[in-house]
Design an enzyme around this catalytic site. Structure first.
Site, PDB file in Angstrom:
ATOM      1  N   SER A   1       3.620   2.943  -6.169  1.00  0.00           N
ATOM      2  CA  SER A   1       2.995   1.715  -5.716  1.00  0.00           C
ATOM      3  C   SER A   1       2.354   0.975  -6.886  1.00  0.00           C
ATOM      4  O   SER A   1       2.642  -0.176  -7.134  1.00  0.00           O
ATOM      5  CB  SER A   1       1.938   2.009  -4.658  1.00  0.00           C
ATOM      6  OG  SER A   1       1.620   0.821  -3.980  1.00  0.00           O
ATOM      7  N   HIS A   2       1.505   1.646  -7.621  1.00  0.00           N
ATOM      8  CA  HIS A   2       1.014   1.040  -8.858  1.00  0.00           C
ATOM      9  C   HIS A   2       0.761   2.096  -9.928  1.00  0.00           C
ATOM     10  O   HIS A   2       0.018   1.891 -10.854  1.00  0.00           O
ATOM     11  CB  HIS A   2      -0.235   0.180  -8.605  1.00  0.00           C
ATOM     12  CG  HIS A   2      -1.279   0.880  -7.791  1.00  0.00           C
ATOM     13  ND1 HIS A   2      -1.581   0.506  -6.506  1.00  0.00           N
ATOM     14  CD2 HIS A   2      -2.053   1.934  -8.069  1.00  0.00           C
ATOM     15  CE1 HIS A   2      -2.511   1.314  -6.036  1.00  0.00           C
ATOM     16  NE2 HIS A   2      -2.823   2.193  -6.957  1.00  0.00           N
TER      17      HIS A   2
ATOM     18  N   ASP B   1       2.709  -5.954  -5.926  1.00  0.00           N
ATOM     19  CA  ASP B   1       2.339  -4.688  -6.573  1.00  0.00           C
ATOM     20  C   ASP B   1       3.607  -4.012  -7.107  1.00  0.00           C
ATOM     21  O   ASP B   1       4.707  -4.575  -7.037  1.00  0.00           O
ATOM     22  CB  ASP B   1       1.532  -3.785  -5.630  1.00  0.00           C
ATOM     23  CG  ASP B   1       2.364  -3.182  -4.514  1.00  0.00           C
ATOM     24  OD1 ASP B   1       3.376  -3.798  -4.145  1.00  0.00           O
ATOM     25  OD2 ASP B   1       2.004  -2.103  -4.011  1.00  0.00           O
TER      26      ASP B   1
ATOM     27  N   ASP C   1       5.635  -1.648  -6.241  1.00  0.00           N
ATOM     28  CA  ASP C   1       6.809  -1.473  -5.385  1.00  0.00           C
ATOM     29  C   ASP C   1       6.998  -2.659  -4.436  1.00  0.00           C
ATOM     30  O   ASP C   1       7.771  -2.579  -3.479  1.00  0.00           O
ATOM     31  CB  ASP C   1       6.755  -0.142  -4.622  1.00  0.00           C
ATOM     32  CG  ASP C   1       5.501   0.002  -3.766  1.00  0.00           C
ATOM     33  OD1 ASP C   1       4.650  -0.904  -3.807  1.00  0.00           O
ATOM     34  OD2 ASP C   1       5.374   1.024  -3.063  1.00  0.00           O
TER      35      ASP C   1
ATOM     36  N   ASP D   1       5.527  -4.118  -2.060  1.00  0.00           N
ATOM     37  CA  ASP D   1       5.257  -4.212  -0.622  1.00  0.00           C
ATOM     38  C   ASP D   1       3.968  -4.984  -0.333  1.00  0.00           C
ATOM     39  O   ASP D   1       3.791  -5.509   0.760  1.00  0.00           O
ATOM     40  CB  ASP D   1       5.265  -2.832   0.061  1.00  0.00           C
ATOM     41  CG  ASP D   1       4.270  -1.845  -0.521  1.00  0.00           C
ATOM     42  OD1 ASP D   1       3.641  -2.163  -1.557  1.00  0.00           O
ATOM     43  OD2 ASP D   1       4.135  -0.742   0.051  1.00  0.00           O
ATOM     44  N   ARG D   2       3.070  -5.070  -1.335  1.00  0.00           N
ATOM     45  CA  ARG D   2       1.839  -5.822  -1.085  1.00  0.00           C
ATOM     46  C   ARG D   2       1.883  -7.169  -1.801  1.00  0.00           C
ATOM     47  O   ARG D   2       2.746  -7.411  -2.646  1.00  0.00           O
ATOM     48  CB  ARG D   2       0.626  -5.002  -1.535  1.00  0.00           C
ATOM     49  CG  ARG D   2       0.446  -3.787  -0.624  1.00  0.00           C
ATOM     50  CD  ARG D   2      -0.787  -2.974  -0.951  1.00  0.00           C
ATOM     51  NE  ARG D   2      -0.700  -2.377  -2.260  1.00  0.00           N
ATOM     52  CZ  ARG D   2      -1.679  -2.419  -3.176  1.00  0.00           C
ATOM     53  NH1 ARG D   2      -2.803  -3.053  -2.917  1.00  0.00           N
ATOM     54  NH2 ARG D   2      -1.522  -1.847  -4.340  1.00  0.00           N
TER      55      ARG D   2
ATOM     56  N   LYS E   1       5.251  -3.020   5.138  1.00  0.00           N
ATOM     57  CA  LYS E   1       4.689  -4.265   4.624  1.00  0.00           C
ATOM     58  C   LYS E   1       5.687  -4.862   3.643  1.00  0.00           C
ATOM     59  O   LYS E   1       6.441  -4.140   3.010  1.00  0.00           O
ATOM     60  CB  LYS E   1       3.327  -4.043   3.982  1.00  0.00           C
ATOM     61  CG  LYS E   1       3.212  -2.861   3.059  1.00  0.00           C
ATOM     62  CD  LYS E   1       1.746  -2.644   2.693  1.00  0.00           C
ATOM     63  CE  LYS E   1       1.513  -1.328   1.977  1.00  0.00           C
ATOM     64  NZ  LYS E   1       1.166  -0.224   2.876  1.00  0.00           N
TER      65      LYS E   1
END
Ligand code: CO
Length: 490
Positions: free
Chosen positions: A22-23, A205, A207, A209-210, A314
């Site tokens: 994710s990050h 972000d 990946d 998704d945000r 998301k």
């Protein structure tokens, strides 16, 4: 990924294994998560992950095939692996274009000609910051190739294993290059550079998704973002063609801005625990569980996640396209130079629904036992609560510990955070996260709904100060932890 699982030729895949950062950077020192999503595209329910865990405990041996021929991962195509000449393939590896699958899932949600018209306006400039995560190729495929955005509007579009040394978290603190370019300070207020800034900015972000959405010198809180999209549902083709939204949801700590819109629209609004699977079951209520249909569905969380029922995760790019659709609809007839801006749209939203002032105060690396003591103090307060009581000058009118029963699956979640209510307007929630060796993070979410038109542009810290003081007093946080201020306020 959700789109890929759902779009496979011959029907949805049984599931998908996702290696995601994710990050967190990849590589030997990195921290890469492994996720499993089931055939409906969303995160696996607990029953499935528990069963996988049980299986993992029984693994007795690994076997490795050393002579397996290499597959060229850079070329789209199928490779059949045949054990012996004349036999049917033992298995097949297919290298796919994930951007192509994604485009075919996301573009039909929107009015492409309207988006192209907005992006071609000489008085409209946008920037999209992929933060060297995986968003770059998707941003090129969607924004540049499909919608005609200028390639120069993409920032940090080349994915890098170490994210170029940055931390791809789409918020005011970490997306500093975009925040500065949009004429904003790290506190989210307009800077000296605001006058020349682009009209629209967004970040993803690692990946993708945000998302974070910004206007010129204007920060849109994630809680406001989902509420504004809900209020402007007619601008989003997938909602319009289905005759409107049938359900919305937010995570418990997310502000109640969405609730006001849902009530005006007359659609059910769910307050769910933190974690995307709780949104997923609501989206699958009819198709999988044969219950009330809540799709098309819109949901969001304060931690910069926004999504809809086109997939079961998301989707940062979807949120950006929803925002561009709102701008396109509002500007369908505006003259060049008279663009209705992001800040125009949000301030008008506040005038209609009231403004939900919102802040999250994080107390990081608190000793785990001390953090638990704060939650226990609040549990004691809930147990002893027998009517309104004064707290630092405001009145605590209700309080509880949030628990949830999924209306679709019947799954339950207990101990999901403490909620303190101060009349209709004020609310403070507490949650613990990351309880581990380095201590826990106490998150305190403070909000106040303000309908007085003269107070809509007041300073958030001023508006929220009485509720912060009351919550600190009632929880005993400063005394129990020894902290006199949060580590970070977002
Ligand atoms: Co992510």
């Amino acid at each position: 990924m959700s789109a890929i699982i759902r779009e496979r030729e011959g029907g949805a895949a049984v599931g998908g294994i996702i290696l995601t950062a994710s990050h967190n950077p990849g590589g030997p020192a990195g921290d890469v998560g492994v996720k499993y999503n089931t055939g409906h595209g969303g995160p696996a329910p607990e029953g499935v992950t528990d069963a996988i865990y049980e299986c993992s405990r029984k693994i007795a041996a690994f076997r490795e095939c050393e002579a397996l021929p290499e597959v060229d991962l850079s070329a789209v195509g199928r490779t059949d692996f045949v054990a012996a000449a004349g036999e049917a393939p033992a298995f097949t590896v297919e290298v796919i274009s994930s951007t192509e699958d994604y485009c075919s899932a996301v573009l039909p949600c929107f009015d492409v000609p309207a988006l192209r018209a907005l992006l071609s306006r000489p008085d409209f400039r946008m920037v999209y910051d992929s933060m060297h995560g995986v968003a770059g190729p998707y941003a090129t495929a969607v924004l540049v190739d499909a919608l005609g955005a200028d390639p120069s509007s993409l920032l940090n579009g080349t994915p890098k294993e170490d994210f170029g040394g940055g931390h791809p978290d789409p918020n005011l603190a970490y997306a500093e290059e975009l925040v500065a370019a949009m004429g904003l300070t790290p506190e989210g207020t307009a800077s000296d550079g605001a006058a020349g800034a682009p009209d629209f900015g967004a970040a993803a972000d690692g990946d993708a998704d945000r998302n974070m959405v910004l206007g010129r010198g204007f920060f849109v809180t994630p809680s406001d973002s989902v509420a504004v999209i809900a209020a402007n549902w007619e601008a989003v083709r997938q909602f319009r063609e289905a005759g409107g939204l049938k359900g919305v949801a937010r995570s418990m700590p997310t502000s109640r801005a969405l609730d006001s819109v849902a009530s005006a629209l007359g659609v059910p609004c769910f307050e769910v625990p933190t974690g995307w699977k709780w949104f997923g079951s609501l989206m699958d209520s009819a198709a999988v569980h044969g219950k009330t249909d809540y799709t098309p569905f819109l949901c969001g969380e304060e931690s910069f996640g926004t999504g809809s029922s086109h997939v079961r995760e998301k989707d940062g790019m979807w949120a950006v396209l929803a925002w561009l659709s709102v701008l396109a609809a509002r500007n369908a007839d505006t003259a060049p130079g008279a663009l209705v801006s992001v800040s125009d749209i949000v301030t008008e939203h506040w005038r209609t629904y009231g403004r939900c002032f919102y802040q999250r105060h994080d107390y990081e690396e608190v000793d785990a036992a001390k953090a638990e003591a704060v939650m226990d103090r609040l549990r004691g307060l809930v147990a002893a609560f027998d009517g309104p009581r004064d707290a630092a000058g405001v009145s605590l009118t209700a309080c509880d510990e949030f628990e949830y029963t999924d209306p679709v699956t019947g799954d339950t979640a207990a101990r999901q955070g403490m909620r303190l209510y101060f009349g209709e307007a004020g609310r403070v929630a507490f949650r613990l996260s990351g309880t581990g060796s380095v201590g826990a993070t106490i998150r305190m979410y403070v909000e106040c709904i303000e309908s007085d038109a003269s107070r809509l542009t007041a300073d958030a810290a001023d508006v929220l100060a009485p509720f912060v003081a009351a919550a600190l007093d009632l929880s005993g946080l400063p005394d129990l932890t020894g902290r006199d201020k949060p580590t970070v306020i977002t």
